[in-house]
Scaffold this motif. Structure first.
Motif, mmCIF file in Angstrom:
data_model
loop_
_atom_site.group_PDB
_atom_site.id
_atom_site.type_symbol
_atom_site.label_atom_id
_atom_site.label_comp_id
_atom_site.label_asym_id
_atom_site.label_seq_id
_atom_site.Cartn_x
_atom_site.Cartn_y
_atom_site.Cartn_z
ATOM 1 N N THR A 136 0.935 -1.306 0.047
ATOM 2 C CA THR A 136 0.087 -0.033 -0.007
ATOM 3 C C THR A 136 0.845 1.215 -0.084
ATOM 4 O OG1 THR A 136 -0.048 0.030 2.434
ATOM 5 C CG2 THR A 136 -1.853 -1.189 1.136
ATOM 6 N N GLN A 137 2.060 0.865 0.122
ATOM 7 C CA GLN A 137 2.875 2.165 0.511
ATOM 8 C C GLN A 137 3.920 2.479 -0.862
ATOM 9 O OE1 GLN A 137 4.897 1.543 4.121
ATOM 10 N NE2 GLN A 137 3.000 1.575 5.298
ATOM 11 N N ASP A 138 4.601 1.262 -1.056
ATOM 12 C CA ASP A 138 5.642 1.493 -2.281
ATOM 13 C C ASP A 138 5.537 0.135 -3.081
ATOM 14 O OD1 ASP A 138 8.007 1.848 -3.885
ATOM 15 O OD2 ASP A 138 9.390 2.540 -2.153
ATOM 16 N N ARG A 139 5.146 0.145 -4.166
ATOM 17 C CA ARG A 139 4.732 -0.956 -4.902
ATOM 18 C C ARG A 139 6.220 -1.754 -5.316
ATOM 19 N NH1 ARG A 139 1.224 -5.018 -5.536
ATOM 20 N NH2 ARG A 139 2.040 -6.113 -7.415
ATOM 21 N N THR A 140 7.204 -0.849 -5.611
ATOM 22 C CA THR A 140 8.715 -1.372 -5.989
ATOM 23 C C THR A 140 9.063 -2.236 -4.845
ATOM 24 O OG1 THR A 140 8.851 0.746 -7.484
ATOM 25 C CG2 THR A 140 10.667 -0.773 -6.902
ATOM 26 N N LYS A 141 9.070 -1.659 -3.556
ATOM 27 C CA LYS A 141 9.762 -2.412 -2.371
ATOM 28 C C LYS A 141 8.977 -3.583 -2.204
ATOM 29 C CE LYS A 141 11.680 1.491 -0.087
ATOM 30 N NZ LYS A 141 11.806 2.597 1.014
ATOM 31 N N SER A 142 7.678 -3.580 -2.518
ATOM 32 C CA SER A 142 6.813 -4.771 -2.429
ATOM 33 C C SER A 142 7.406 -5.916 -3.105
ATOM 34 C CB SER A 142 5.410 -4.453 -2.315
ATOM 35 O OG SER A 142 4.580 -5.537 -2.393
ATOM 36 N N ASP A 143 7.411 -5.493 -4.435
ATOM 37 C CA ASP A 143 7.774 -6.474 -5.418
ATOM 38 C C ASP A 143 9.152 -6.908 -4.900
ATOM 39 O OD1 ASP A 143 5.710 -5.963 -6.845
ATOM 40 O OD2 ASP A 143 6.381 -4.634 -8.238
ATOM 41 N N ALA A 144 10.144 -6.156 -4.558
ATOM 42 C CA ALA A 144 11.419 -6.754 -4.243
ATOM 43 C C ALA A 144 11.098 -7.820 -3.043
ATOM 44 C CB ALA A 144 12.325 -5.644 -3.845
ATOM 45 N N LYS A 145 10.351 -7.659 -2.170
ATOM 46 C CA LYS A 145 10.359 -8.642 -0.991
ATOM 47 C C LYS A 145 9.502 -9.887 -1.684
ATOM 48 C CE LYS A 145 11.742 -6.449 2.449
ATOM 49 N NZ LYS A 145 12.868 -6.742 3.386
ATOM 50 N N HIS A 146 8.627 -9.501 -2.433
ATOM 51 C CA HIS A 146 7.922 -10.844 -2.888
ATOM 52 C C HIS A 146 8.925 -11.627 -3.870
ATOM 53 C CE1 HIS A 146 5.062 -12.990 -5.381
ATOM 54 N NE2 HIS A 146 4.240 -12.971 -4.466
ATOM 55 N N ALA A 147 9.883 -10.836 -4.554
ATOM 56 C CA ALA A 147 11.004 -11.678 -5.275
ATOM 57 C C ALA A 147 11.780 -12.456 -4.404
ATOM 58 C CB ALA A 147 11.575 -10.783 -6.177
ATOM 59 N N GLU A 148 12.102 -11.717 -3.169
ATOM 60 C CA GLU A 148 12.997 -12.591 -2.246
ATOM 61 C C GLU A 148 12.365 -13.637 -1.713
ATOM 62 O OE1 GLU A 148 14.804 -10.238 1.051
ATOM 63 O OE2 GLU A 148 14.621 -8.501 -0.112
ATOM 64 N N ALA A 149 10.965 -13.606 -1.446
ATOM 65 C CA ALA A 149 10.263 -14.705 -0.903
ATOM 66 C C ALA A 149 10.208 -15.786 -2.061
ATOM 67 C CB ALA A 149 8.765 -14.209 -0.365
ATOM 68 N N GLU A 150 9.855 -15.436 -3.149
ATOM 69 C CA GLU A 150 9.614 -16.475 -4.272
ATOM 70 C C GLU A 150 11.020 -16.983 -4.531
ATOM 71 O OE1 GLU A 150 7.103 -17.437 -5.873
ATOM 72 O OE2 GLU A 150 5.824 -16.127 -4.571
ATOM 73 N N ALA A 151 12.211 -16.431 -4.261
ATOM 74 C CA ALA A 151 13.363 -16.853 -4.417
ATOM 75 C C ALA A 151 13.692 -18.336 -3.605
ATOM 76 C CB ALA A 151 14.610 -15.996 -4.217
ATOM 77 N N LEU A 152 13.081 -18.350 -2.254
ATOM 78 C CA LEU A 152 13.069 -19.384 -1.300
ATOM 79 C C LEU A 152 12.338 -20.707 -1.641
ATOM 80 C CD1 LEU A 152 12.825 -17.323 1.781
ATOM 81 C CD2 LEU A 152 14.992 -18.118 0.998
ATOM 82 N N ILE A 153 11.496 -20.410 -2.634
ATOM 83 C CA ILE A 153 10.474 -21.739 -2.871
ATOM 84 C C ILE A 153 11.292 -22.814 -3.282
ATOM 85 C CG2 ILE A 153 8.708 -22.309 -4.258
ATOM 86 C CD1 ILE A 153 7.071 -19.894 -3.752
ATOM 87 N N PRO A 154 12.178 -22.579 -4.060
ATOM 88 C CA PRO A 154 13.009 -23.895 -4.821
ATOM 89 C C PRO A 154 13.529 -24.689 -3.687
ATOM 90 C CG PRO A 154 13.278 -21.957 -6.443
ATOM 91 C CD PRO A 154 12.479 -21.649 -5.067
ATOM 92 N N ARG A 155 14.164 -23.910 -2.864
ATOM 93 C CA ARG A 155 14.690 -24.631 -1.725
ATOM 94 C C ARG A 155 13.881 -25.292 -0.650
ATOM 95 N NH1 ARG A 155 18.839 -27.878 0.040
ATOM 96 N NH2 ARG A 155 19.532 -27.243 2.057
ATOM 97 N N ILE A 156 12.890 -24.851 -0.614
ATOM 98 C CA ILE A 156 11.730 -25.228 0.384
ATOM 99 C C ILE A 156 11.177 -26.545 -0.446
ATOM 100 C CG2 ILE A 156 9.387 -24.722 1.425
ATOM 101 C CD1 ILE A 156 10.121 -21.866 1.758
ATOM 102 N N GLU A 157 10.726 -26.462 -1.332
ATOM 103 C CA GLU A 157 10.314 -27.531 -2.199
ATOM 104 C C GLU A 157 11.301 -28.972 -2.187
ATOM 105 O OE1 GLU A 157 7.314 -28.319 -3.274
ATOM 106 O OE2 GLU A 157 6.671 -26.467 -2.613
ATOM 107 N N GLU A 158 12.538 -28.487 -2.334
ATOM 108 C CA GLU A 158 13.615 -29.467 -2.342
ATOM 109 C C GLU A 158 13.790 -30.283 -0.955
ATOM 110 O OE1 GLU A 158 18.274 -29.314 -2.293
ATOM 111 O OE2 GLU A 158 17.585 -28.166 -3.731
ATOM 112 N N LEU A 159 13.644 -29.535 0.137
ATOM 113 C CA LEU A 159 13.583 -30.066 1.516
ATOM 114 C C LEU A 159 12.454 -30.656 1.912
ATOM 115 C CD1 LEU A 159 15.259 -27.088 3.463
ATOM 116 C CD2 LEU A 159 16.242 -29.136 2.887
#
Length: 61
Positions: free
Chosen positions: A30-53
């Motif tokens: 709601t405040q800064d879409r660019t920063k929100s997208d960056a956080k979302h990308a960080e979270a999405e980067a963790l998914i392959p490792r989570i799935e692997e485990l």
């Protein structure tokens, strides 16, 4: 009581980190879409490792 000092597994740690990043992304949306997208990308980067485990954990069970 006995689980008080139990160490979290890597899967639990990554899941908690993913959830925290997604909460931050949602709060920033709601405040800064660019920063929100960056956080979302960080979270999405963790998914392959989570799935692997998860797969590794299922095989060992």
């Amino acid at each position: 009581m006995f689980g008080l000092f139990k160490k979290k597994t890597e899967l639990e740690q990554l899941s908690a980190q993913y959830n925290e990043l997604m909460k931050q992304a949602h709060a920033l949306s709601t405040q800064d879409r660019t920063k929100s997208d960056a956080k979302h990308a960080e979270a999405e980067a963790l998914i392959p490792r989570i799935e692997e485990l998860k797969v590794k954990e299922e095989k060992s069970s």
